[in-house]
Design an enzyme around this catalytic site. Sequence first.
Site, PDB file in Angstrom:
ATOM      1  N   GLY A   1      39.595  37.943  39.937  1.00 25.02           N
ATOM      2  CA  GLY A   1      38.989  36.895  40.647  1.00 25.02           C
ATOM      3  C   GLY A   1      38.225  35.964  40.033  1.00 25.02           C
TER       4      GLY A   1
ATOM      5  N   SER B   1      39.340  32.806  38.897  1.00 23.94           N
ATOM      6  CA  SER B   1      39.930  31.467  39.060  1.00 23.94           C
ATOM      7  C   SER B   1      38.936  30.590  40.101  1.00 23.94           C
ATOM      8  CB  SER B   1      41.309  31.328  39.565  1.00 23.94           C
ATOM      9  OG  SER B   1      41.442  31.857  40.798  1.00 23.94           O
TER      10      SER B   1
ATOM     11  N   GLY C   1      35.310  30.415  42.874  1.00 22.99           N
ATOM     12  CA  GLY C   1      33.952  31.036  43.375  1.00 22.99           C
ATOM     13  C   GLY C   1      33.102  31.653  42.566  1.00 22.99           C
TER      14      GLY C   1
ATOM     15  N   ASP D   1      48.698  40.233  40.755  1.00 22.20           N
ATOM     16  CA  ASP D   1      48.435  40.861  41.967  1.00 22.20           C
ATOM     17  C   ASP D   1      47.886  42.208  41.831  1.00 22.20           C
ATOM     18  OD1 ASP D   1      48.319  41.655  44.659  1.00 22.20           O
ATOM     19  OD2 ASP D   1      50.426  41.573  45.018  1.00 22.20           O
ATOM     20  N   LEU D   2      46.665  42.241  41.820  1.00 20.06           N
ATOM     21  CA  LEU D   2      46.071  43.403  41.602  1.00 20.06           C
ATOM     22  C   LEU D   2      45.883  44.290  42.802  1.00 20.06           C
ATOM     23  CD1 LEU D   2      42.955  41.873  39.376  1.00 20.06           C
ATOM     24  CD2 LEU D   2      45.075  43.490  38.470  1.00 20.06           C
TER      25      LEU D   2
ATOM     26  N   TYR E   1      36.374  43.770  57.176  1.00 22.02           N
ATOM     27  CA  TYR E   1      35.763  43.534  55.793  1.00 22.02           C
ATOM     28  C   TYR E   1      34.761  44.594  55.040  1.00 22.02           C
ATOM     29  CZ  TYR E   1      33.412  40.806  52.131  1.00 22.02           C
ATOM     30  OH  TYR E   1      32.816  40.356  51.036  1.00 22.02           O
TER      31      TYR E   1
ATOM     32  N   LYS F   1      33.692  47.234  51.497  1.00 24.00           N
ATOM     33  CA  LYS F   1      32.816  47.030  50.823  1.00 24.00           C
ATOM     34  C   LYS F   1      31.747  48.186  50.721  1.00 24.00           C
ATOM     35  CE  LYS F   1      33.660  42.656  49.228  1.00 24.00           C
ATOM     36  NZ  LYS F   1      33.957  42.536  47.886  1.00 24.00           N
TER      37      LYS F   1
ATOM     38  N   ILE G   1      28.139  33.095  50.222  1.00 18.26           N
ATOM     39  CA  ILE G   1      28.400  32.300  49.191  1.00 18.26           C
ATOM     40  C   ILE G   1      28.970  30.971  49.293  1.00 18.26           C
ATOM     41  CG2 ILE G   1      29.589  32.053  46.714  1.00 18.26           C
ATOM     42  CD1 ILE G   1      29.627  35.101  46.405  1.00 18.26           C
TER      43      ILE G   1
END
Length: 332
Positions: free
Chosen positions: A18, A20, A22, A73-74, A177, A181, A218
């Site tokens: 991730g 690229s 933020g 694509d992880l 979501y 997490k 964020i």
Amino acid sequence: MLFANSFEVEGRAVLITGGSSGMGLEVARQLAEKGANVAIVARNQDRLLKSLAYVQEGAKNRETQRFHQISADLTLSSEAVRVVDEVVAWNNGFAPDIVWCCAGVAHPTLFIDTPVEVFSQQMNSNYFTSLYVAHAILRHWLKGSDDNQSAVSGPARHLIFTASISAFYTFTGYTPYSPAKAALRSLSDTLSQEMNLYYAAYPNKPRVRLHTIFPATILSEGLENENKIKPDVTKLLEEVDDPLTPQVIASQSIKGLENGQELITTDFITGLTKNAMLGTSIRGGFLAGFVDWILACFLIVVMVFLRSDMDKKVQAFGRKFGPSGMKRDSSA
């Protein structure tokens, strides 16, 4: 510096997923500023190239530091293996010293309004991307050919997950979501214990430290995209949150790592929430655990009123605007 830095990165190889945009991009930039060799991973090749240039601009020593980017694509376990293998090749046959998983995206919608396939997508994006990368890198670190029982122990290696405050406390609109997490936090707790097994069995190998970051909101392109679909009732509940820039989140995260923390928050409110929700998670020794206990006693009272206040807000919203979670003319 009054403390021993537990997260030395100068001259070490770092893999950031991730990376690229933020938080991930700012982590890459700030670690480059500290002298790390950085490889970033994301899906969009054009964005990766621009982001890598931004990371390189911050290099502490451009003549000696190395940088790399990989499009992948992880959400596919095979891609995680390919990425780690490519980084090993880029790093002259050695596994990276630090792996930081920042990939993920939120889809904040009400439960029954969320297409059922989105729940799988959210779990894939926010949990399995980290799990797959963790599995691939740990196999290199713990069973790889570059490490053997006779190897001289070096600085600790670091596997870092990026979770969310929602792993401790969630609310209306985050059913797709938050469970992912929370699962990531549980994975981190479990792996943290498992790493003790390998360290005890192979004390000559570099120790593997597990860390998880728990940022709140964020200020990023991701937040802008979330707000396009986010229910108004969720926005109402988030008004108490003061969003931070990716630069601040990255800086606070790195500071926590340098201090040797395993579970790291980036703002005061999230820190208090963590203290109230840790359970059997590692606390950093007796004194830290005692302080957590004192704060948790205080937070138990606060949480009762906080939950009550949120429930009242949601009920008032429903009476005024109906069950959609979106504002509308109440007379319609």
